[in-house]
Design an enzyme around this catalytic site. Structure first.
Site, PDB file in Angstrom:
ATOM      1  N   TYR A  89      18.901  46.100  54.855  1.00  0.00           N
ATOM      2  CA  TYR A  89      20.034  45.892  53.952  1.00  0.00           C
ATOM      3  C   TYR A  89      19.552  45.017  52.805  1.00  0.00           C
ATOM      4  O   TYR A  89      18.900  43.992  53.047  1.00  0.00           O
ATOM      5  CB  TYR A  89      21.196  45.181  54.684  1.00  0.00           C
ATOM      6  CG  TYR A  89      22.284  44.747  53.727  1.00  0.00           C
ATOM      7  CD1 TYR A  89      23.360  45.579  53.461  1.00  0.00           C
ATOM      8  CD2 TYR A  89      22.207  43.522  53.060  1.00  0.00           C
ATOM      9  CE1 TYR A  89      24.334  45.208  52.551  1.00  0.00           C
ATOM     10  CE2 TYR A  89      23.178  43.144  52.146  1.00  0.00           C
ATOM     11  CZ  TYR A  89      24.236  43.987  51.897  1.00  0.00           C
ATOM     12  OH  TYR A  89      25.192  43.617  50.991  1.00  0.00           O
ATOM     13  N   GLU A 133      24.656  47.021  46.140  1.00  0.00           N
ATOM     14  CA  GLU A 133      23.946  47.007  47.415  1.00  0.00           C
ATOM     15  C   GLU A 133      23.300  48.334  47.767  1.00  0.00           C
ATOM     16  O   GLU A 133      23.726  49.391  47.315  1.00  0.00           O
ATOM     17  CB  GLU A 133      24.826  46.447  48.540  1.00  0.00           C
ATOM     18  CG  GLU A 133      25.785  47.363  49.151  1.00  0.00           C
ATOM     19  CD  GLU A 133      26.732  46.721  50.190  1.00  0.00           C
ATOM     20  OE1 GLU A 133      26.820  45.493  50.372  1.00  0.00           O
ATOM     21  OE2 GLU A 133      27.425  47.515  50.829  1.00  0.00           O
TER      22      GLU A 133
END
Ligand code: GDP
Ligand code: MN
Length: 378
Positions: free
Chosen positions: A101, A189
């Site tokens: 991530y 993101e």
């Protein structure tokens, strides 16, 4: 404003990030040509402005163009968290050896951009933050200096012990930072950022939210807005110049000024109620704005009472009262209205509202309590 994955991919790519090639398609048959052009295997992905598409069945692999058509057929028209899928992205699929991530937000505490990386990628990051917060490495970036070398090393070494891979990740983090600042994002993101068995690194998902206050200077991005994928109340409110955020409670709020609106919501919570929305009618409020605000709030079937909390300065209480009278005339107001009006022209407003069924309150606290008990009684 939320940006679709297809557009977020383009933004990331233009900042030098490795993003697999992809095509947007609106009907299943077109997936064949797209898959053939890109080269199989491909992944077919629902383009909706919500996360967790994978879990909902909106992301599927296909190893031939024919299979891509079948997958597109299955995904188009699907309902994901209340949003109908109208478009799918056909993207080159990559082999996954590991998933990370990486993301950025504005950190309110330090008032600076914050980069977050985690080796626990591919899964719901909110869940990682709750259960294993130590797996998220957070770095506050001073915009004067950018990402400092020691910060970069700390982040990349947390993700890979391999120098060549860490270097590739480092360059991706620099691209992410550049993209985040460049488009006035409030969030950017990649989940997951993947490493292939051959040691390549790819961003295979892309999410960007743009700070609405930056849209005036991000004209190209503002044009990408997809209103069909947004809350209809928020779309109407924006068109009317109101700032509105829908929430899940039962007490509708019409307030002037963002600070007073926040304080009103806090007080509702404090006395045990739940606000149905944040709504700021702004400074110079015309009767029409109040009417629009009422219309938007009344669409919400969870609303059991409405609190109108106005501190009249530039906003004139009689304008607000005129808007309320108009709303009573034009709309089917089937919930109790609690009104607290104070400041400019409050006497006039009170005269105008005398004889109506509105519940009037002298103070904010009284107004909040009355709105809560009126909602509870229904
Ligand atoms: P989200 O569920 O909305 O976040 O959508 P993602 O784009 O993150 O896709 C969900 C999941 O599908 C990923 O976590 C991967 O496990 C899988 N996936 C997506 N793209 C690929 C790909 O190119 N190759 C492989 N093997 N899996 C993929
Ligand atoms: Mn994802």
């Amino acid at each position: 404003m939320k940006v679709h994955e297809v557009d977020a991919r383009a933004i990331f790519s233009s900042c030098g990030m490795p993003v697999p090639p992809s095509r947007l398609v609106l009907n299943a048959e077109d997936a064949r040509g797209a898959a053939a052009e890109i080269g199989c295997p491909v992944v077919v992905k629902a383009q909706v402005l919500v996360g967790g598409r994978g879990k909902a069945g909106g992301v599927k692999l296909a190893s031939t163009p024919e299979e891509a058509v079948l997958r597109a057929k299955a995904i188009l028209g699907m309902d994901i968290k209340g949003i109908k899928v109208e478009k799918v992205l056909v993207a080159r699929a990559v082999d996954i050896a590991s998933e990370f991530y990486v993301g950025m937000v504005i950190d309110r505490r330090s008032r600076k951009p914050l980069m977050m990386v985690s080796p626990a990628g591919g899964i719901d990051i909110e869940e990682v933050a709750r259960a294993t917060p130590e797996k998220i490495i957070k770095t506050v970036i001073d915009p004067i200096f950018g990402i400092l070398p020691f910060q970069m090393r700390r982040m990349t070494s947390a993700l890979s012990g391999d120098k060549a891979i860490a270097a590739k990740i480092g360059s991706i983090l620099s691209s992410l930072y550049k993209a985040f600042l460049g488009v006035d994002a409030s969030l950017a993101e990649i989940n997951p950022l993947v490493v292939t068995p051959a040691g390549e690194v790819w961003a295979i998902d892309a999410k960007i939210n743009i700070d609405d206050s930056g849209l005036y200077r991000q004209k190209q991005i503002a044009e990408l807005r997809d209103e069909s994928a947004e809350d209809p109340g928020e779309v109407k409110a924006r068109a009317a110049g109101l700032s509105f955020v829908k929430l899940d409670g039962s007490i509708g709020c019409i307030v002037n000024g963002a600070g007073l609106a926040m304080a009103t919501m806090d007080m509702i919570k404090h006395f045990g109620g739940e606000p149905a929305n944040f709504l700021d009618i702004g400074g110079s409020s015309s009767p029409e704005k109040v009417l629009t605000a009422m219309r938007i709030i009344l669409r919400d079937k969870n609303v059991k009472s409405i609190l109108i909390n106005i501190f009249g300065g530039i906003t004139r209480c009689d304008d607000v009262a005129a808007g309320l009278m108009e709303a009573k005339k034009q709309l089917e107001v089937d919930v109790p209205l609690v009104v607290r009006l104070t400041g400019t022209n409050e006497e006039r407003a009170r005269e105008m509202l005398a004889g109506t069924k509105l519940i009037s309150a002298a103070t904010m606290e009284e107004g909040v309590k009355r709105a809560i008990s009126a909602a509870a009684a229904r």
